[in-house]
Design a protein around this motif. Structure first.
Motif, short mmCIF file in Angstrom:
data_model
loop_
_atom_site.label_atom_id
_atom_site.label_comp_id
_atom_site.label_asym_id
_atom_site.label_seq_id
_atom_site.Cartn_x
_atom_site.Cartn_y
_atom_site.Cartn_z
N ALA A 168 -43.44 27.20 -7.53
CA ALA A 168 -42.64 28.24 -6.91
C ALA A 168 -41.21 28.15 -7.24
O ALA A 168 -40.49 29.13 -7.57
CB ALA A 168 -42.95 28.29 -5.43
N ALA A 169 -40.60 26.85 -7.10
CA ALA A 169 -39.12 26.57 -7.53
C ALA A 169 -39.18 26.96 -8.93
O ALA A 169 -37.98 27.47 -9.23
CB ALA A 169 -38.83 24.98 -7.15
N PHE A 170 -40.02 26.44 -9.84
CA PHE A 170 -39.80 26.67 -11.30
C PHE A 170 -39.65 28.26 -11.57
O PHE A 170 -39.08 28.64 -12.31
CB PHE A 170 -40.84 25.90 -12.16
N ALA A 171 -40.80 28.94 -10.95
CA ALA A 171 -40.68 30.43 -11.25
C ALA A 171 -39.67 31.07 -10.74
O ALA A 171 -39.05 31.99 -11.26
CB ALA A 171 -42.07 30.99 -10.66
N ALA A 172 -39.20 30.65 -9.42
CA ALA A 172 -38.01 31.24 -8.84
C ALA A 172 -36.50 30.88 -9.96
O ALA A 172 -35.75 31.94 -9.90
CB ALA A 172 -37.74 30.83 -7.37
N ALA A 173 -36.62 29.81 -10.34
CA ALA A 173 -35.43 29.38 -11.05
C ALA A 173 -35.34 30.36 -12.45
O ALA A 173 -34.26 30.65 -12.88
CB ALA A 173 -35.55 27.88 -11.50
N VAL A 174 -36.68 30.45 -12.91
CA VAL A 174 -36.78 31.11 -14.09
C VAL A 174 -36.30 32.50 -13.96
O VAL A 174 -35.47 33.15 -14.88
CB VAL A 174 -38.07 30.94 -15.01
N VAL A 175 -37.09 33.21 -13.10
CA VAL A 175 -36.70 34.73 -12.72
C VAL A 175 -35.24 34.71 -12.40
O VAL A 175 -34.76 35.95 -12.83
CB VAL A 175 -37.62 35.28 -11.65
N SER A 176 -34.73 33.85 -11.56
CA SER A 176 -33.17 33.94 -11.40
C SER A 176 -32.39 33.81 -12.27
O SER A 176 -31.47 34.63 -12.54
CB SER A 176 -32.96 32.86 -10.16
N GLY A 177 -32.64 32.78 -13.33
CA GLY A 177 -31.80 32.73 -14.50
C GLY A 177 -31.97 34.00 -15.38
O GLY A 177 -30.96 34.28 -15.90
N ALA A 178 -33.04 34.60 -15.47
CA ALA A 178 -33.25 35.71 -16.38
C ALA A 178 -32.42 37.11 -15.84
O ALA A 178 -31.97 37.86 -16.61
CB ALA A 178 -34.79 36.16 -16.49
N VAL A 179 -32.51 37.08 -14.31
CA VAL A 179 -31.97 38.32 -13.83
C VAL A 179 -30.36 38.05 -13.70
O VAL A 179 -29.69 39.01 -14.27
CB VAL A 179 -32.55 38.58 -12.37
N ALA A 180 -29.95 36.96 -13.48
CA ALA A 180 -28.39 36.54 -13.01
C ALA A 180 -27.75 36.38 -14.18
O ALA A 180 -26.69 36.15 -14.62
CB ALA A 180 -28.28 35.91 -12.07
N GLY A 181 -28.84 35.83 -15.36
CA GLY A 181 -27.99 35.07 -16.59
C GLY A 181 -27.09 36.04 -17.24
O GLY A 181 -25.86 35.71 -17.71
N PRO A 182 -27.56 37.34 -17.73
CA PRO A 182 -26.49 38.09 -18.38
C PRO A 182 -25.48 38.55 -17.76
O PRO A 182 -24.13 38.62 -18.27
CB PRO A 182 -27.51 39.59 -18.60
N ALA A 183 -25.40 38.58 -16.37
CA ALA A 183 -24.12 38.62 -15.43
C ALA A 183 -23.11 37.25 -15.69
O ALA A 183 -21.64 37.60 -15.65
CB ALA A 183 -24.54 38.84 -14.14
N LEU A 184 -23.71 36.44 -15.77
CA LEU A 184 -23.08 35.01 -16.13
C LEU A 184 -22.69 34.85 -17.24
O LEU A 184 -21.49 33.98 -17.48
CB LEU A 184 -23.89 33.90 -15.35
N LEU A 185 -23.15 35.31 -18.41
CA LEU A 185 -23.12 34.83 -19.91
C LEU A 185 -21.88 35.91 -20.35
O LEU A 185 -21.32 35.73 -21.45
CB LEU A 185 -24.15 34.90 -20.45
N PHE A 186 -22.34 37.28 -20.01
CA PHE A 186 -21.51 38.36 -20.70
C PHE A 186 -20.46 39.02 -19.90
O PHE A 186 -20.75 38.88 -18.60
CB PHE A 186 -22.46 39.46 -21.26
N GLN A 187 -19.68 39.55 -20.38
CA GLN A 187 -18.36 40.33 -19.66
C GLN A 187 -19.32 41.70 -19.25
O GLN A 187 -19.15 42.72 -20.30
CB GLN A 187 -17.15 40.52 -20.53
N LEU A 188 -19.68 41.99 -18.16
CA LEU A 188 -20.14 43.37 -17.66
C LEU A 188 -19.38 44.06 -16.68
O LEU A 188 -18.52 43.19 -16.16
CB LEU A 188 -21.67 43.12 -17.04
N PRO A 189 -19.56 45.08 -16.53
CA PRO A 189 -18.79 45.77 -15.51
C PRO A 189 -18.86 45.24 -14.22
O PRO A 189 -20.21 44.64 -14.14
CB PRO A 189 -19.15 47.37 -15.58
N SER A 190 -18.07 45.15 -13.00
CA SER A 190 -18.17 44.37 -12.24
C SER A 190 -19.49 44.85 -11.30
O SER A 190 -20.21 44.24 -10.73
CB SER A 190 -16.93 44.51 -11.24
#
Length: 103
Positions: A27-49
């Protein structure tokens, strides 16, 4: 498993402990992967706020929901499997992985 006040054997207690550990880890692994996949673009790229905020909040909501859903699904599956009998009670296939006698 014995019910209604019966005592569980060491093997059953060990199986429950392993299954709980597996449920928590997966469960921790799945949550971390999904969290990274969803929030990753917001942390890596310059997106509108507004998009960044939406992605981060979606990840913050989705990760704990997935965590709990995974734990429940693993433990319910274990409970139903253990109610049918011990996992070792089922006959083993003679040739696992073979699809037909000619293969």
């Amino acid at each position: 498993m014995e019910t209604y006040g019966g005592r569980r054997g060491q093997t059953e207690r060990d199986a429950i402990t392993v299954e709980i550990g597996y449920a928590l880890f997966s469960a921790a692994f799945a949550a971390a992967v999904v969290s990274g996949a969803v929030a990753g673009p917001a942390l890596l790229f310059q997106l509108p706020s507004s998009v960044e905020l939406l992605l981060l909040r979606t990840a913050m909501v989705l990760a704990p929901v997935l965590f709990l859903a995974r734990i429940v699904s693993v433990l319910v599956r274990f409970r139903s499997r253990s109610a049918d009998g011990a996992p070792g009670d089922a006959p083993q296939p003679s040739q696992p992985g073979r699809t037909s006698p000619d293969s």
